[in-house]
Motif scaffolding. Structure first.
Motif, PDB file in Angstrom:
ATOM      1  N   CYS A 192       0.803  -1.228   0.000  1.00 38.61           N
ATOM      2  CA  CYS A 192       0.000   0.000   0.000  1.00 38.61           C
ATOM      3  C   CYS A 192       0.832   1.272   0.000  1.00 38.61           C
ATOM      4  CB  CYS A 192      -0.927  -0.014   1.213  1.00 38.61           C
ATOM      5  SG  CYS A 192      -2.082   1.364   1.224  1.00 38.61           S
ATOM      6  N   GLY A 200     -10.261   5.453   4.823  1.00 41.94           N
ATOM      7  CA  GLY A 200      -9.011   6.081   5.212  1.00 41.94           C
ATOM      8  C   GLY A 200      -8.018   5.098   5.780  1.00 41.94           C
ATOM      9  N   GLY A 201      -6.828   5.595   5.985  1.00 36.81           N
ATOM     10  CA  GLY A 201      -5.818   4.834   6.689  1.00 36.81           C
ATOM     11  C   GLY A 201      -6.232   4.704   8.149  1.00 36.81           C
ATOM     12  N   GLU A 202      -5.510   3.897   8.910  1.00 37.14           N
ATOM     13  CA  GLU A 202      -5.820   3.757  10.334  1.00 37.14           C
ATOM     14  C   GLU A 202      -5.147   4.901  11.082  1.00 37.14           C
ATOM     15  OE1 GLU A 202      -5.723  -0.120  12.070  1.00 37.14           O
ATOM     16  OE2 GLU A 202      -6.577  -1.085  10.293  1.00 37.14           O
ATOM     17  N   SER A 205     -14.949   2.495   5.914  1.00 38.96           N
ATOM     18  CA  SER A 205     -13.851   1.626   5.486  1.00 38.96           C
ATOM     19  C   SER A 205     -12.591   2.184   6.128  1.00 38.96           C
ATOM     20  CB  SER A 205     -13.761   1.639   3.953  1.00 38.96           C
ATOM     21  OG  SER A 205     -12.663   0.857   3.513  1.00 38.96           O
ATOM     22  N   MET A 206     -12.516   1.983   7.432  1.00 39.61           N
ATOM     23  CA  MET A 206     -11.488   2.626   8.255  1.00 39.61           C
ATOM     24  C   MET A 206     -10.598   1.602   8.959  1.00 39.61           C
ATOM     25  SD  MET A 206     -12.206   5.924   7.809  1.00 39.61           S
ATOM     26  CE  MET A 206     -11.357   6.739   9.159  1.00 39.61           C
ATOM     27  N   LEU A 260     -16.765  -1.790   5.091  1.00 39.73           N
ATOM     28  CA  LEU A 260     -15.919  -2.513   4.128  1.00 39.73           C
ATOM     29  C   LEU A 260     -14.569  -2.799   4.759  1.00 39.73           C
ATOM     30  CD1 LEU A 260     -16.322  -0.158   1.007  1.00 39.73           C
ATOM     31  CD2 LEU A 260     -17.566  -2.287   1.435  1.00 39.73           C
ATOM     32  N   LEU A 261     -14.205  -4.066   4.773  1.00 41.97           N
ATOM     33  CA  LEU A 261     -12.883  -4.453   5.264  1.00 41.97           C
ATOM     34  C   LEU A 261     -12.438  -5.648   4.431  1.00 41.97           C
ATOM     35  CD1 LEU A 261     -10.854  -3.838   7.723  1.00 41.97           C
ATOM     36  CD2 LEU A 261     -11.765  -5.948   8.676  1.00 41.97           C
ATOM     37  N   TYR A 275      -1.824   3.226  -4.993  1.00 41.72           N
ATOM     38  CA  TYR A 275      -0.976   2.625  -6.023  1.00 41.72           C
ATOM     39  C   TYR A 275      -0.723   3.688  -7.075  1.00 41.72           C
ATOM     40  CZ  TYR A 275      -5.839   1.999  -7.478  1.00 41.72           C
ATOM     41  OH  TYR A 275      -7.176   2.223  -7.740  1.00 41.72           O
TER      42      TYR A 275
HETATM   43  N1  SAH Z   1      -7.413   1.164   5.949  1.00 42.88           N
HETATM   44  C1  SAH Z   1      -8.601   0.644   5.297  1.00 42.88           C
HETATM   45  C2  SAH Z   1      -8.668   1.050   3.836  1.00 42.88           C
HETATM   46  C3  SAH Z   1      -7.575   0.444   3.004  1.00 42.88           C
HETATM   47  S1  SAH Z   1      -7.435   1.054   1.357  1.00 42.88           S
HETATM   48  C4  SAH Z   1      -8.656  -0.848   5.480  1.00 42.88           C
HETATM   49  O1  SAH Z   1      -7.743  -1.429   6.026  1.00 42.88           O
HETATM   50  O2  SAH Z   1      -9.638  -1.443   5.087  1.00 42.88           O
HETATM   51  C5  SAH Z   1      -8.614   0.037   0.538  1.00 42.88           C
HETATM   52  C6  SAH Z   1      -8.097  -1.151  -0.229  1.00 42.88           C
HETATM   53  O3  SAH Z   1      -7.199  -0.751  -1.255  1.00 42.88           O
HETATM   54  C7  SAH Z   1      -7.284  -2.155   0.554  1.00 42.88           C
HETATM   55  O4  SAH Z   1      -8.109  -2.992   1.306  1.00 42.88           O
HETATM   56  C8  SAH Z   1      -6.501  -2.885  -0.535  1.00 42.88           C
HETATM   57  O5  SAH Z   1      -7.142  -4.099  -0.927  1.00 42.88           O
HETATM   58  C9  SAH Z   1      -6.517  -1.887  -1.697  1.00 42.88           C
HETATM   59  N2  SAH Z   1      -5.132  -1.543  -2.095  1.00 42.88           N
HETATM   60  C10 SAH Z   1      -4.139  -1.075  -1.310  1.00 42.88           C
HETATM   61  N3  SAH Z   1      -2.979  -0.979  -2.001  1.00 42.88           N
HETATM   62  C11 SAH Z   1      -3.253  -1.409  -3.248  1.00 42.88           C
HETATM   63  C12 SAH Z   1      -2.463  -1.598  -4.425  1.00 42.88           C
HETATM   64  N4  SAH Z   1      -1.157  -1.320  -4.446  1.00 42.88           N
HETATM   65  N5  SAH Z   1      -3.073  -2.061  -5.540  1.00 42.88           N
HETATM   66  C13 SAH Z   1      -4.397  -2.349  -5.533  1.00 42.88           C
HETATM   67  N6  SAH Z   1      -5.174  -2.226  -4.456  1.00 42.88           N
HETATM   68  C14 SAH Z   1      -4.622  -1.760  -3.321  1.00 42.88           C
END
Ligand code: SAH
Length: 349
Positions: A72, A110-112, A140-141, A161-162, A311
């Motif tokens: 990520c 968001g990020g945590e 989606s946190m 969403l997780l 990404y």
């Molecule tokens: N912090 C939250 C949101 C995460 S971002 C959580 O943990 O749920 C949302 C989603 O983006 C992640 O669950 C992951 O599956 C996706 N993601 C993160 N990096 C990625 C990447 N490099 N390519 C494609 N999807 C990615």
């Protein structure tokens, strides 16, 4: 081909295959098999949801994250990430704009970020629900305790969403730092379901070290968990992560899996994701034709959109932006579907 055809028929009838059969379906896929799967997925989706495509306004509330997921772009170790967080007032402004554009679901992702404590987040959820009682709020946190999830649910949040990221615990360990665990992730999903959230899981297609045996496990997990929502999109490398040089996932396999997931659990709300739209200019349309029925345009303030870079080259403007809903709708109409102004809750079939 004969074998594949009988498996597809079995999947359509029974909504279930063995792990070995799922893997066979993936390993031996052909363009013809993909076409048949997509047609069956489309048919079953139309029986439940008609030609409706639900839209969600995605508000990326913070790119500050305590976690260090190897894939990520907003992982805590990335020093090149320009960090931000939105205020309550900014988030409410996004909702105001989104409501006017016809959005009836707001997704806060968001990020945590420790700033978004239970009390801060509950206060924002309550404010949105008070202003827009006809809207759904999705969070989606990331990972939280069951108590925290309960508080957010009590404050009025409807969905969570997780993504489980991978249903193989060893693979999970290859994608995450040691302090994160597969068990915690899965326990969070179970807690969310138990509390009463419409619950979403999901995974990346083509993430590093992923095998088709692992994808079969993802499909089995979806078959058993029966999520209300399921987000899948191709893995796309980010240059400032340990996976910078890894290969990305394909639109072709993503669409193939979308069709399979629709047939496994017909009522699932299935987004055609931003990642799919990013690697293929017609990705959104391809995803919908394969069985997806949700799109999540970006409703974040323009000033921060580029900063939520999970990404490289992540789409955030043009038809990915909430403001371009009409143009997006034209594209969706061309392929035989229609964006609707609706909360778009899951139908329990
Ligand atoms: N912090 C939250 C949101 C995460 S971002 C959580 O943990 O749920 C949302 C989603 O983006 C992640 O669950 C992951 O599956 C996706 N993601 C993160 N990096 C990625 C990447 N490099 N390519 C494609 N999807 C990615």
């Amino acid at each position: 081909m004969t074998d594949i055809l009988s498996l597809i028929e079995k999947l359509e009838k029974e909504h279930s295959l063995t792990l070995g059969e799922y893997q066979f379906l993936i390993d031996n896929r052909t363009p013809e098999a993909a076409k048949i799967l997509a047609e069956k997925a489309d048919k079953i989706r139309r029986e439940i949801y008609g030609n409706a495509v639900f839209i969600r306004g995605l508000i990326e509330v913070s790119n500050i994250c305590k976690n260090d997921c190897l894939y990520c772009g907003i992982r805590r170790s990335n020093r090149n990430c320009d960090r931000y967080r939105l205020t309550k007032a900014e988030i409410l402004e996004c909702c105001d704009e989104g409501y006017g554009l016809g959005f009836r679901t707001f997704v806060m992702q968001g990020g945590e970020d420790a700033y978004f404590s239970d009390s801060v987040l509950c206060d924002i959820v309550r404010a949105i629900k008070e202003r827009y009682p006809d809207c759904a709020v999705t969070l989606s946190m990331g990972e939280k305790s069951e108590e925290s999830y309960q508080k957010l649910f009590d404050a009025g949040a409807d969905r969570y969403l997780l993504r489980h990221e991978t249903a193989d615990s060893e693979h999970y360990a290859m994608l995450h730092p040691e302090e994160m665990s597969f068990e915690t992730r899965m326990n969070c999903l179970k807690a969310l379901r138990k509390i009463g959230f419409q619950t979403g899981c999901g995974f990346m297609v083509g993430s590093p070290y992923q095998t088709t045996a692992m994808l079969a496990k993802d499909l089995k997990f979806i078959e058993e968990f029966k999520p209300d929502m399921c987000g899948i999109g191709p893995f796309i490398p980010h240059k400032d992560t340990p996976f910078a040089d890894k290969a990305g996932g394909s639109a072709e396999l993503t669409c193939y899996l979308l069709s399979i997931i629709r047939l496994i659990h017909p009522p699932v709300l299935l987004p055609s994701t931003t990642a799919l739209g990013t690697i293929d200019e017609n990705g959104r349309e391809k995803g919908i034709m394969a069985g997806a029925n949700v799109v999540m345009p970006n409703l974040s303030p323009k000033s921060v959109r580029k900063k939520y870079e999970l990404y490289n080259n992540k789409l955030s403007d043009g038809d990915e932006s909430a403001q371009c809903k009409e143009s997006l709708n034209e594209r969706i109409k061309k392929i035989g579907y229609e964006i609707v102004t609706d909360r778009g809750d899951v139908k329990n079939g």
